[in-house]
Design a protein around this motif. Structure first.
Motif, PDB file in Angstrom:
ATOM      1  N   MET A   1     -12.777 -10.929  -6.820  1.00 37.93           N
ATOM      2  CA  MET A   1     -11.233 -11.645  -7.484  1.00 37.93           C
ATOM      3  C   MET A   1     -10.289 -10.127  -6.948  1.00 37.93           C
ATOM      4  N   ASN A   2      -9.207 -10.071  -6.389  1.00 36.89           N
ATOM      5  CA  ASN A   2      -8.366  -9.206  -5.662  1.00 36.89           C
ATOM      6  C   ASN A   2      -7.195  -8.609  -6.640  1.00 36.89           C
ATOM      7  N   ILE A   3      -7.038  -7.313  -7.276  1.00 32.45           N
ATOM      8  CA  ILE A   3      -5.756  -7.148  -7.225  1.00 32.45           C
ATOM      9  C   ILE A   3      -5.134  -6.475  -6.612  1.00 32.45           C
ATOM     10  N   LYS A   4      -4.031  -6.548  -6.947  1.00 27.12           N
ATOM     11  CA  LYS A   4      -3.112  -5.356  -6.184  1.00 27.12           C
ATOM     12  C   LYS A   4      -1.995  -4.935  -7.032  1.00 27.12           C
ATOM     13  N   LEU A   5      -2.104  -3.274  -6.076  1.00 29.82           N
ATOM     14  CA  LEU A   5      -1.373  -2.147  -7.322  1.00 29.82           C
ATOM     15  C   LEU A   5      -0.530  -2.243  -6.229  1.00 29.82           C
ATOM     16  N   SER A   6       0.718  -1.623  -6.597  1.00 29.10           N
ATOM     17  CA  SER A   6       2.479  -1.797  -6.829  1.00 29.10           C
ATOM     18  C   SER A   6       2.798  -0.548  -5.691  1.00 29.10           C
ATOM     19  N   LYS A   7       3.462  -0.012  -5.892  1.00 29.94           N
ATOM     20  CA  LYS A   7       3.583   0.984  -4.607  1.00 29.94           C
ATOM     21  C   LYS A   7       4.339   1.867  -6.283  1.00 29.94           C
ATOM     22  N   LYS A   8       5.326   1.411  -7.249  1.00 34.35           N
ATOM     23  CA  LYS A   8       4.645   2.411  -8.197  1.00 34.35           C
ATOM     24  C   LYS A   8       3.651   2.386  -9.393  1.00 34.35           C
TER      25      LYS A   8
END
Length: 167
Positions: A1-8
Motif C-alpha cells: 500500500m502506498n502512502i503519499k505525504l504532503s509538502k507540509k
C-alpha cells in the motif's frame, strides 16, 4: 500500500529528523545506518518519513515533541507496539541488528519509491514470527524478506476491529 505525504508533512519530517539527530548525537547515540553511501541526515529523514506514513495510515497522532531517543517502540495502536523500519530500496528487507533488538509487538517495513513523497508500506510481522523466520543478513543483523511479511491491510483490519469491539 502506498502512502503519499504532503509538502507540509515532508517539512515536518525534516524538522523531526533534525531534532532527533541533535538529541541522539548530543546523548552519544550513534546512527545505526547500514548504508555508507547515505548521510545520517538522509537516514533520519527516511526513517521519520516511514513512521509518518504508518501513522497516517492508522490515523495516529504523530507528535514529534514527545519523541526522544529510539527505545524500539515507534508507534502505538492502543496497547499494540510498533517498530517501523524504512529502507531506501523498494525490494529491501525488514532488518534488525539482532533478534533481541526487535522489542515491539510488530515490525512494519516501509520502502522508498521513485517519488520523494510516496512511501510503500510493504507489510508487517509479529516479533514471534520474526524470530522464527529471520535469517542472517550480510553479517549486519537479521532480516525477513518482503514475501514473508503479512499485508498491512490485515493489521489495519485487526486493530480497527479491536477498537470497535473494545476487546
Amino acid at each position: 500500500m502506498n502512502i503519499k505525504l504532503s509538502k507540509k508533512e515532508l517539512s515536518e519530517v525534516n524538522q523531526i529528523a533534525s531534532l532527533r539527530w541533535q538529541l541522539s548525537r548530543a546523548s552519544g547515540v550513534v546512527n545505526q545506518r547500514k548504508d555508507n553511501n547515505r548521510s545520517d541526515d538522509d537516514v533520519d529523514k527516511l526513517g521519520y518519513a516511514g513512521e509518518y506514513a504508518v501513522a497516517k495510515l492508522f490515523n495516529l497522532n504523530f507528535n514529534p515533541s514527545i519523541l526522544g531517543i529510539d527505545d524500539g517502540y515507534d508507534l502505538w495502536i492502543n496497547d499494540l507496539s510498533i517498530d517501523v523500519k524504512t529502507t531506501f530500496y523498494e525490494t529491501g528487507v525488514l532488518l534488525f541488528k539482532s533478534k533481541e533488538s526487535f522489542k515491539a509487538d510488530v515490525g512494519i517495513l516501509v520502502t522508498a519509491t521513485g517519488s520523494e513523497n510516496i512511501f510503500k508500506i510493504a507489510g508487517f510481522i509479529s516479533k514471534k514470527e520474526f524470530k522464527e523466520k529471520s535469517e542472517t543478513f550480510k553479517e549486519t543483523g537479521y532480516c525477513v524478506q518482503q514475501k514473508d511479511l503479512m499485508p498491512i491491510e490485515r493489521l489495519w483490519k485487526y486493530t480497527r476491529q479491536k477498537e470497535l469491539i473494545n476487546e
